[in-house]
Design a protein around this motif. Structure first.
Motif, short mmCIF file in Angstrom:
data_model
loop_
_atom_site.label_atom_id
_atom_site.label_comp_id
_atom_site.label_asym_id
_atom_site.label_seq_id
_atom_site.Cartn_x
_atom_site.Cartn_y
_atom_site.Cartn_z
N HIS A 73 3.90 31.23 -3.64
CA HIS A 73 2.86 30.18 -4.41
C HIS A 73 3.94 29.22 -5.14
CE1 HIS A 73 0.34 28.46 -7.57
NE2 HIS A 73 1.08 28.96 -8.19
N LEU A 74 3.76 27.77 -5.03
CA LEU A 74 4.49 26.72 -5.28
C LEU A 74 4.02 26.20 -6.54
CD1 LEU A 74 5.43 25.03 -2.03
CD2 LEU A 74 6.75 26.66 -3.20
N ARG A 97 6.51 18.24 -9.58
CA ARG A 97 6.42 16.66 -9.58
C ARG A 97 6.71 16.33 -10.93
NH1 ARG A 97 1.97 13.23 -11.08
NH2 ARG A 97 1.06 15.04 -12.10
N VAL A 98 6.91 17.04 -11.93
CA VAL A 98 7.20 16.78 -13.25
C VAL A 98 9.00 16.80 -13.21
CG1 VAL A 98 7.38 17.20 -15.58
CG2 VAL A 98 5.33 17.40 -14.36
N TYR A 99 9.32 17.77 -12.60
CA TYR A 99 10.75 17.71 -12.40
C TYR A 99 11.35 16.62 -11.51
CZ TYR A 99 14.70 19.74 -9.80
OH TYR A 99 16.12 20.10 -9.14
N GLU A 136 11.43 26.53 -15.25
CA GLU A 136 12.90 27.01 -15.12
C GLU A 136 12.40 28.63 -15.33
OE1 GLU A 136 15.70 23.76 -17.31
OE2 GLU A 136 14.61 25.21 -18.74
N ASP A 137 11.46 28.78 -16.14
CA ASP A 137 11.02 30.36 -16.03
C ASP A 137 10.78 30.98 -14.66
OD1 ASP A 137 11.65 30.39 -18.69
OD2 ASP A 137 9.59 30.18 -19.25
N HIS A 138 9.97 30.20 -13.90
CA HIS A 138 9.52 30.55 -12.74
C HIS A 138 10.71 30.81 -11.69
CE1 HIS A 138 6.67 30.80 -9.34
NE2 HIS A 138 7.52 30.01 -8.57
N LEU A 139 11.81 29.96 -11.87
CA LEU A 139 12.95 30.02 -11.03
C LEU A 139 13.94 30.73 -11.23
CD1 LEU A 139 13.14 26.08 -10.10
CD2 LEU A 139 12.07 27.68 -8.72
N GLY A 140 14.02 31.08 -12.34
CA GLY A 140 15.02 31.88 -13.14
C GLY A 140 16.42 31.18 -13.37
#
Length: 266
Positions: A5-6, A12-14, A45-49
């Motif tokens: 899941h992306l 887009r915000v990043y 950031e939380d999602h990517l760690g």
């Protein structure tokens, strides 16, 4: 293979924040608040760690991890844009696939498609005879149907539902006392049919040949009446079914379909 899941909105915000190195300018580009940008970045950031940005005395900077993913991300966004353009290619096209009853095409639609092409010389048409063809299977843009409403499709009524009783000007007294029966127009109670046909076009041809009188949509026979090929015996009276231009919502939203519908229904 199961796809990960992306978080596309956060990505887009990043991308915007990385280009501007400013949450405020990224927010201006995306028409959101700087706080909303910050929330999306923290969620990503939380999602990517991992940490993507750091604040310094000089302002916002990308971390090595944040910088590492940018080229691939931007290439992916370009692929997204190419994909959208490919899906919109039909919308920009000047090719129409239209389903319409044969008799309606001959009597009403063909002259108007010719007039539309005079104003748009690059237009190309493909006609499908079965007006009830499946839109997906036949790759239709638009259909003309004799119905009492568009149903689950989007539609425009080409003219009010009116019907007339017509016969040939030279019809004999015997022909004027007999009926031409077809599925779209129930005959008056007790009426005798001299011939049964399968559709409105065959009924029109039978009436014009002097075989009897027929109940037909006014829009279908109007030009034949004007040309003296048919005589109106009764009506026009209010009917139940009318000719509609119909299409599913995705086709209905296409610019080319909107333009042709506007011309035909003007």
């Amino acid at each position: 293979m199961k796809r990960t899941h992306l978080p596309l909105n956060a990505l887009r915000v990043y991308d915007a924040a990385a280009r501007h190195l400013s949450f405020t300018r990224a927010a201006d580009e995306l028409a959101v608040t700087p706080a909303a940008v910050g929330q999306q970045i923290r969620a990503l950031e939380d999602h990517l760690g991992t940490v993507l940005f750091r604040r310094t005395s000089k302002g916002l900077e990308l971390t090595d991890e944040g910088r590492a993913g940018l080229d691939a991300l931007r290439e992916g966004f370009l692929k997204f844009e190419e994909s959208v353009q490919a899906m919109q290619a039909g919308q920009a096209s000047d090719r129409y696939t239209i389903a319409a009853p044969r008799e309606f095409y001959a009597q009403w639609l063909a002259p108007r498609l010719a007039a539309y092409r005079l104003a748009h010389p690059d237009v190309r048409y493909r006609l499908v005879e079965n007006e009830h063809a499946d839109f997906t299977e036949a790759n239709l843009d638009l259909a003309v149907r004799l119905v009492d409403g568009p149903g689950e499709l989007e539609g425009v009524e080409l003219a009010p539902a009116r019907r007339v009783v017509v016969a040939a000007p030279q019809a004999s007294e015997g022909a004027l006392n007999t009926w031409i029966d077809w599925p779209g127009a129930p005959l008056p109670e007790g009426a005798q049919a001299c011939i049964e046909v399968g559709n409105a076009g065959q009924a029109l041809s039978s009436a014009a040949a002097g075989l009897g009188k027929a109940i037909l949509p006014w829009l279908l026979v109007e030009e034949s009446v004007t040309a003296g090929k048919l005589t109106v015996l009764e009506g026009p009276d209010e009917g139940r079914r009318a000719y509609w231009l119909v299409a599913p919502l995705p086709q209905w939203r296409q610019k080319k379909v909107k333009a042709l519908v506007a011309f035909l229904s003007a």
